[in-house]
Design a protein around this motif. Structure first.
Motif, PDB file in Angstrom:
ATOM      1  N   UNK A   1       0.839  -1.208   0.000  1.00 55.03           N
ATOM      2  CA  UNK A   1       0.000   0.000   0.000  1.00 55.03           C
ATOM      3  C   UNK A   1       0.869   1.252   0.000  1.00 55.03           C
ATOM      4  N   UNK A   2       1.906   1.257   0.861  1.00 57.05           N
ATOM      5  CA  UNK A   2       2.785   2.429   0.960  1.00 57.05           C
ATOM      6  C   UNK A   2       3.535   2.657  -0.351  1.00 57.05           C
ATOM      7  N   UNK A   3       4.027   1.574  -0.973  1.00 56.20           N
ATOM      8  CA  UNK A   3       4.736   1.707  -2.238  1.00 56.20           C
ATOM      9  C   UNK A   3       3.865   2.375  -3.293  1.00 56.20           C
ATOM     10  N   UNK A   4       2.611   1.943  -3.347  1.00 55.45           N
ATOM     11  CA  UNK A   4       1.712   2.468  -4.362  1.00 55.45           C
ATOM     12  C   UNK A   4       1.443   3.960  -4.167  1.00 55.45           C
ATOM     13  N   UNK A   5       1.168   4.359  -2.921  1.00 49.68           N
ATOM     14  CA  UNK A   5       0.831   5.768  -2.710  1.00 49.68           C
ATOM     15  C   UNK A   5       2.068   6.658  -2.804  1.00 49.68           C
TER      16      UNK A   5
ATOM     17  N   UNK B   1      11.302   9.961   4.707  1.00 53.51           N
ATOM     18  CA  UNK B   1      11.194  10.017   6.163  1.00 53.51           C
ATOM     19  C   UNK B   1      10.724   8.667   6.718  1.00 53.51           C
ATOM     20  N   UNK B   2      11.562   7.970   7.498  1.00 53.46           N
ATOM     21  CA  UNK B   2      11.173   6.650   8.020  1.00 53.46           C
ATOM     22  C   UNK B   2       9.924   6.693   8.893  1.00 53.46           C
ATOM     23  N   UNK B   3       9.737   7.779   9.643  1.00 51.82           N
ATOM     24  CA  UNK B   3       8.565   7.857  10.511  1.00 51.82           C
ATOM     25  C   UNK B   3       7.270   8.001   9.714  1.00 51.82           C
ATOM     26  N   UNK B   4       7.320   8.758   8.619  1.00 49.21           N
ATOM     27  CA  UNK B   4       6.145   8.882   7.760  1.00 49.21           C
ATOM     28  C   UNK B   4       5.869   7.568   7.042  1.00 49.21           C
ATOM     29  N   UNK B   5       6.930   6.908   6.588  1.00 46.28           N
ATOM     30  CA  UNK B   5       6.756   5.605   5.941  1.00 46.28           C
ATOM     31  C   UNK B   5       6.178   4.590   6.923  1.00 46.28           C
TER      32      UNK B   5
END
Length: 270
Positions: A66-70, A80-84
């Motif tokens: 999901x994160x990769x797509x957005x 930013x690791x915290x946002x990821x």
């Protein structure tokens, strides 16, 4: 009816948010890391250090599907690791009821990425110890070696005040570790009584000074900020970033469990 439709939209969003199976998955450091050349005067004291520093093991977060797509939909690079991590912890499932869904969710203002412009070492960042012997009355060489007299705490930090400083420090630390392949930390401790076997000879009629320094890396670059929105339109999800700004920033990051030595034999006291 309008308020009922709004309520339904937000219920769909919250009911479809589920923990991601990828939230804690990490990947190894990127391939092709080049090791910075360390001078012969710099020694590793990991085994000898009487204070066991914790390993600074920052995870290289692997984004969920999901994160990769957005993230691919964002026009601004997001590191930013915290946002990821926040995006990893939730996913929004497709549902027949989501066809007419329209929503823009404000995720806050974030430091999005850090771009390094210069990474350079200072092998004598901070003096931490001096071993001394007066051999002016001697007739032969006198051998000394390093013994840390008192515990020393060596701290680094950012060179300017910035918003969300901890996020910025984490991105700069990851970048510097990747560039140098050195064990870096914004704080390292050298325990009292730490010793190293390397011998330094003080000639007769001379005073000997063995200086010990904590090395550090000077990291310089720029950090990019922006307001982050998650935009939902039917089955489409995308990241939108507004009000993008950049700011120059620098940091001193100590090299953990390493000491740089300097030896001086002198006719006169220093």
């Amino acid at each position: 009816m309008k308020w009922q439709r709004l309520l339904l939209v937000f219920l769909l969003i919250f009911l479809s948010a589920t923990p991601s199976a990828f939230a804690n998955k990490v990947s190894p450091p990127p391939a092709g890391m080049k090791k910075m050349t360390i001078p012969s005067s710099v020694l590793d004291i990991t085994k000898e250090n009487t204070y066991p520093n914790p390993t600074q093991d920052l995870p290289y977060l692997q984004p969920s599907e999901f994160t990769k797509k957005v993230l691919k939909t964002s026009k601004v690079k997001i590191d930013n690791p915290n946002l990821i991590r926040m995006l990893n912890e939730s996913s929004i499932n497709n549902s027949p009821l989501s066809i007419g869904l329209r929503a823009t969710i404000y995720l806050g203002e974030w430091p999005l990425n850090y771009e390094s412009m210069e990474t350079s070492p200072n092998w004598q960042y901070q003096k931490i110890n001096t071993n001394y012997f007066d051999n002016r009355g001697g007739n032969s060489n006198y051998q000394i070696h390093y013994v840390q007299e008192t515990q020393k705490v060596v701290r680094g930090g950012l060179t300017a005040k910035v918003d969300k400083a901890e996020d910025v420090k984490k991105m700069m630390l990851l970048k510097a570790m990747n560039t140098t392949n050195l064990p870096l930390s914004f704080e390292t401790i050298i325990g009292g009584g730490t010793k190293k076997d390397r011998v330094y000879n003080i000639p007769p009629k001379r005073l000997g000074y063995l200086y010990a320094y904590a090395p550090a890396i000077n990291e310089k670059g720029k950090v990019t900020y922006g307001e982050v929105y998650l935009v939902l339109k039917g089955k489409q999800k995308k990241i939108m970033v507004k009000n993008v700004t950049s700011q120059g920033i620098g940091a001193w990051i100590p090299v953990q469990d390493h000491i740089s030595f300097g030896f001086l034999a002198s006719d006169h006291p220093r």
